[in-house]
Design a protein around this motif. Structure first.
Motif, PDB file in Angstrom:
ATOM      1  N   LEU A 110       0.811  -1.222   0.000  1.00 44.32           N
ATOM      2  CA  LEU A 110       0.000   0.000   0.000  1.00 44.32           C
ATOM      3  C   LEU A 110       0.839   1.265   0.000  1.00 44.32           C
ATOM      4  N   ALA A 111       2.145   1.136   0.219  1.00 40.90           N
ATOM      5  CA  ALA A 111       3.009   2.320   0.287  1.00 40.90           C
ATOM      6  C   ALA A 111       2.874   3.135  -0.992  1.00 40.90           C
ATOM      7  N   PRO A 112       2.642   4.423  -0.874  1.00 42.22           N
ATOM      8  CA  PRO A 112       2.431   5.253  -2.071  1.00 42.22           C
ATOM      9  C   PRO A 112       3.702   5.430  -2.861  1.00 42.22           C
ATOM     10  N   ASP A 113       3.513   5.652  -4.142  1.00 45.68           N
ATOM     11  CA  ASP A 113       4.641   5.928  -5.039  1.00 45.68           C
ATOM     12  C   ASP A 113       5.018   7.399  -4.885  1.00 45.68           C
ATOM     13  N   THR A 114       6.180   7.633  -4.304  1.00 42.40           N
ATOM     14  CA  THR A 114       6.629   9.014  -4.061  1.00 42.40           C
ATOM     15  C   THR A 114       7.653   9.489  -5.083  1.00 42.40           C
ATOM     16  N   SER A 115       7.814   8.724  -6.170  1.00 39.69           N
ATOM     17  CA  SER A 115       8.841   9.084  -7.163  1.00 39.69           C
ATOM     18  C   SER A 115       8.533  10.390  -7.880  1.00 39.69           C
ATOM     19  N   SER A 116       7.235  10.737  -7.910  1.00 35.30           N
ATOM     20  CA  SER A 116       6.837  11.951  -8.622  1.00 35.30           C
ATOM     21  C   SER A 116       6.795  13.176  -7.730  1.00 35.30           C
ATOM     22  N   ILE A 117       7.145  13.011  -6.453  1.00 33.34           N
ATOM     23  CA  ILE A 117       7.115  14.150  -5.551  1.00 33.34           C
ATOM     24  C   ILE A 117       8.255  15.096  -5.846  1.00 33.34           C
ATOM     25  N   THR A 118       7.968  16.352  -5.947  1.00 29.93           N
ATOM     26  CA  THR A 118       8.993  17.363  -6.209  1.00 29.93           C
ATOM     27  C   THR A 118       9.297  18.092  -4.899  1.00 29.93           C
ATOM     28  N   LEU A 119      10.567  18.047  -4.521  1.00 30.85           N
ATOM     29  CA  LEU A 119      10.984  18.739  -3.300  1.00 30.85           C
ATOM     30  C   LEU A 119      11.257  20.195  -3.620  1.00 30.85           C
ATOM     31  N   LEU A 120      10.722  21.079  -2.779  1.00 32.83           N
ATOM     32  CA  LEU A 120      10.930  22.508  -2.988  1.00 32.83           C
ATOM     33  C   LEU A 120      12.233  22.952  -2.330  1.00 32.83           C
TER      34      LEU A 120
END
Length: 241
Positions: A231-241
């Motif tokens: 269930l762990a979400p895919d965080t590959s698309s997260i953009t760090l500010l």
């Protein structure tokens, strides 16, 4: 309907998956909320006893659910042997394993299938219920699932499905901890009869009750770890500010 049931649906955004997981964990940890939500765990627990009893050839007399979140499943057959052992074993391991099954379905994008499978399981349990409170409890749970699966939009369905899976995964361990706490209290009071599933298994097999409690906890923890990875979400698309 068939296309919806066999098709795939998108997962909610990563932040919503994390939020839902936190909500499920809070439900398990908060005592007042847990007392209400524990009815769902009891339904799964007794359903596990009943299913394995039928699969092992025992005759099922019925299930009763009580307002204190306890329950009892009565079956007839040999009072010993593999069928009785498996039936007694099934209760505490069913909720976390069901949560793991739900997590696998959600990881595959089968949100609608997971919701309708839940309804089918609740319907099967309802047929086995033999008291009013139990029937009302199962009907209320089924009504919520039906309303979400039939009336809610895709996003709300996804949130609800993830919440149910996370809850069963997190909820698997707490009843085991409560079980061992009750066993300790009974042993300190020198109770002559310990009636828990673990103690029934100890009587049937000669293996100490604590070993069975440890097995219940290991299954709950293993299901939580495996289900959490699914269930762990895919965080590959997260953009760090």
């Amino acid at each position: 309907m068939l296309d919806r049931l066999t098709g795939t649906q998108p997962a909610p955004p990563w932040w919503l998956v994390v939020l839902v997981a936190a909500l499920a964990l809070g439900t398990v940890l908060h005592s007042r909320t847990w007392r209400l939500a524990r009815n769902v765990v009891t339904i799964a627990h007794e359903g596990g006893h009943a299913l394995v009893a039928l699969l092992t050839g025992r005759k099922l007399d019925g299930i009763k659910l009580h307002s204190d979140t306890s329950g009892v499943t009565v079956s007839r057959g040999k009072p010993h042997g593999p069928g009785m052992v498996l039936t007694a074993l099934a209760g505490y391991v069913t909720p976390p394993l069901l949560g793991l099954l739900f997590a696998a379905l959600l990881a595959a994008g089968r949100i609608t299938l997971m919701l309708w499978l839940s309804l089918a399981l609740l319907g099967a349990i309802l047929v086995m219920i033999r008291n009013v409170y139990g029937a009302l409890s199962v009907l209320a749970t089924g009504a919520v699932v039906l309303a979400v699966s039939w009336l809610a939009g895709p996003n709300l369905q996804a949130v609800f499905a993830y919440l149910a899976a996370w809850f069963l995964l997190f909820a698997g361990a707490r009843p085991v901890i409560e079980l061992q706490r009750t066993r300790k209290q009974q042993m300190r009071a020198r109770s002559m009869y310990l009636s828990s599933d673990a103690d029934q298994l100890a009587h049937l097999t000669g293996v100490p009750g604590l070993a069975w409690v440890s097995l219940f906890f290991a299954v709950a923890l293993g299901a939580l770890l495996a289900g959490g990875l699914l269930l762990a979400p895919d965080t590959s698309s997260i953009t760090l500010l």
